[in-house]
Design a protein around this motif. Structure first.
Motif, PDB file in Angstrom:
ATOM      1  N   ALA A  82       0.852  -1.191   0.000  1.00 22.13           N
ATOM      2  CA  ALA A  82       0.000   0.000   0.000  1.00 22.13           C
ATOM      3  C   ALA A  82       0.882   1.234   0.000  1.00 22.13           C
ATOM      4  CB  ALA A  82      -0.903   0.004   1.232  1.00 22.13           C
ATOM      5  N   ASP A  86      -2.412   5.806   0.736  1.00 24.14           N
ATOM      6  CA  ASP A  86      -3.574   5.003   0.341  1.00 24.14           C
ATOM      7  C   ASP A  86      -4.618   4.889   1.433  1.00 24.14           C
ATOM      8  OD1 ASP A  86      -2.188   2.386  -1.866  1.00 24.14           O
ATOM      9  OD2 ASP A  86      -2.323   4.579  -2.046  1.00 24.14           O
ATOM     10  N   PHE A 103      -6.503  -1.514  -1.125  1.00 22.18           N
ATOM     11  CA  PHE A 103      -5.801  -0.231  -1.037  1.00 22.18           C
ATOM     12  C   PHE A 103      -6.244   0.642  -2.198  1.00 22.18           C
ATOM     13  CE2 PHE A 103      -3.694  -2.539   2.002  1.00 22.18           C
ATOM     14  CZ  PHE A 103      -2.759  -3.461   1.553  1.00 22.18           C
ATOM     15  N   GLU A 104      -6.669   1.850  -1.905  1.00 25.60           N
ATOM     16  CA  GLU A 104      -7.048   2.775  -2.968  1.00 25.60           C
ATOM     17  C   GLU A 104      -6.133   3.980  -2.902  1.00 25.60           C
ATOM     18  OE1 GLU A 104     -11.544   3.518  -2.943  1.00 25.60           O
ATOM     19  OE2 GLU A 104     -11.184   2.383  -1.097  1.00 25.60           O
ATOM     20  N   SER A 105      -5.605   4.364  -4.057  1.00 26.84           N
ATOM     21  CA  SER A 105      -4.775   5.571  -4.065  1.00 26.84           C
ATOM     22  C   SER A 105      -5.695   6.768  -3.821  1.00 26.84           C
ATOM     23  CB  SER A 105      -4.048   5.705  -5.404  1.00 26.84           C
ATOM     24  OG  SER A 105      -4.982   5.893  -6.438  1.00 26.84           O
ATOM     25  N   GLN A 108      -7.949   7.709  -6.415  1.00 26.69           N
ATOM     26  CA  GLN A 108      -8.847   6.632  -6.813  1.00 26.69           C
ATOM     27  C   GLN A 108      -8.504   5.996  -8.157  1.00 26.69           C
ATOM     28  OE1 GLN A 108     -12.396   6.231  -4.939  1.00 26.69           O
ATOM     29  NE2 GLN A 108     -10.801   6.727  -3.500  1.00 26.69           N
ATOM     30  N   LYS A 110      -5.892   3.997  -8.729  1.00 28.16           N
ATOM     31  CA  LYS A 110      -5.237   2.686  -8.596  1.00 28.16           C
ATOM     32  C   LYS A 110      -5.865   1.974  -7.415  1.00 28.16           C
ATOM     33  CE  LYS A 110      -0.785   0.605  -7.374  1.00 28.16           C
ATOM     34  NZ  LYS A 110       0.593   0.862  -6.959  1.00 28.16           N
TER      35      LYS A 110
END
Lengths: 266, 113
Positions: A82, A86, A103-105, A108, A110
């Protein structure tokens, strides 16, 4: 069903890094209060207690109390994937034997998900009541980490003594001895740089430095560390996690050389 | 002076695995011994076997040698495990010992829930 969403995912990364060296496998307990863990290291000399309160999560759903048996090194490997910014989501279905990390960057664009098998871990929980400690030292966490690291280059054990003058860390080894005294100092620019020594009774206890050096892996979690000492209790080394909870390490003292073969006295 | 129990026992927290879930997970969980390996398990059984006398106050090896001298025929395997130095997790003290080496154990201060 369990679903927890933490916008500051880096906190979870730091939490895992702070405990995975001490404990290999542990149960994460989830309830409506929060996400917690209590585990001893393999030698049963140290114990770690973690609490992340439900209020600290952006989204917290825990339909029923559950324990997830997890290998902390594996969980750490996944969390290392992550990014520091994130958003981390933890999901588990009731009765399932896996847990999912997403895990979201921040932008959003990635999204990663990792699924991990849970384990059956038989662990006993110890009842640790609130206590009045003889002495409580609050100091910059980086300074405490530096002291433990420096002393361990000279000896294996540290004697921590608290008197009116302040707190003293001492060690001795083949090459000689070392003493580091930290006096109370509240006249600093920032409150987190202060050293505060509260003493109700003088205290002097001996601990194995290798455990202290494991505990200081939690330094990234907080600018300050609180060390609570009592002559008949394990020392508590606490790193607060802002707005969320804490990681607390408990360490049983070493037996003094001239002590009789008896139990700790009241 | 007898060992003073400082802390009362805590009520066991609810565990969802024993709660009434309708469906059991079909895939079995991976069993794991979090704290000690199979050899420690064997040594603990030896600690608890009263045929070889009490285990408190002597190291496991001392107890094995004592049993051997008394003609009680303790298992050779125990001696082998205790004398092997490959595994640092092999404890020389019996499982009731409150110390490990020269350090107290945390469990001596806090009671299990």
């Amino acid at each position: 069903m369990l679903e927890l969403r933490l916008v500051q995912g880096s906190l979870l990364k730091k939490v895992l890094e702070s405990i995975r060296e001490l404990v290999n496998d542990a149960n994460f307990d989830c309830s409506s209060t929060g996400f917690s863990l209590q585990a001893m290291d393999s030698s049963h000399v140290a114990l770690v207690a973690l609490l992340l309160r439900s209020e600290g999560f952006e989204h917290y759903r825990c339909d029923r109390n559950m324990s997830m048996g997890i290998n902390l090194n594996n969980m750490s490997k996944m969390l290392r994937c992550a990014g520091n910014d994130d958003i981390v989501t933890i999901k588990a279905d009731d009765g399932s034997d896996t847990v999912t990390f997403m895990f979201e960057s921040p932008t959003q664009d990635k999204i990663s998900d990792f699924e991990m098998k849970l384990m059956d871990i038989d662990s006993e929980h110890l009842g640790i009541p609130e206590a009045e400690y003889h002495a409580i030292v609050r100091m910059p966490s980086a300074e405490f980490a530096r002291i433990c690291k420096d002393l361990s280059s000279i000896g294996d054990t540290v004697v921590i003594s608290v008197t009116k003058e302040g707190v003293k860390f001492s060690t001795k080894g083949d090459i000689g001895t070392a003493n580091i005294v930290c006096r109370q100092n509240t006249s600093v620019d920032k409150p987190e740089e202060a050293t505060v020594v509260e003493m109700n009774e003088p205290v002097s206890l001996t601990f194995a430095l290798r455990y202290m050096n494991s505990f200081t892996k939690a330094t990234p979690l907080s600018n300050t560390v609180t060390i609570s000492l009592s002559n008949e209790l394990p020392v508590v080394v606490e790193y607060k996690i802002a707005e969320m909870g804490y990681v607390r390490f408990y360490l049983a003292p070493k037996i003094e050389e001239d002590e009789e073969e008896t139990k700790p006295q009241a | 002076m007898p060992m003073k129990k400082y802390y009362r026992q805590r009520k066991k927290a609810a565990n969802n695995r024993s709660s009434k879930s309708k469906k059991k997970s079909k895939i079995s969980r991976v069993p794991c011994q979090a704290e000690y390996d199979p050899e420690e398990e064997i040594l603990r059984k030896f600690d608890m076997d009263m045929a070889y006398g009490p285990c408190v106050g002597v190291t496991r090896l001392e107890r094995w040698e004592r049993a051997q001298k008394m003609g009680l025929n303790p298992p050779q395997e125990i001696e082998r495990i205790l004398k092997s130095d490959k595994d640092i997790k092999v404890q020389q003290q019996c499982l009731w010992n409150k110390k490990i080496g020269d350090n107290y154990k945390i469990i001596e201060y806090y009671m299990a829930a």
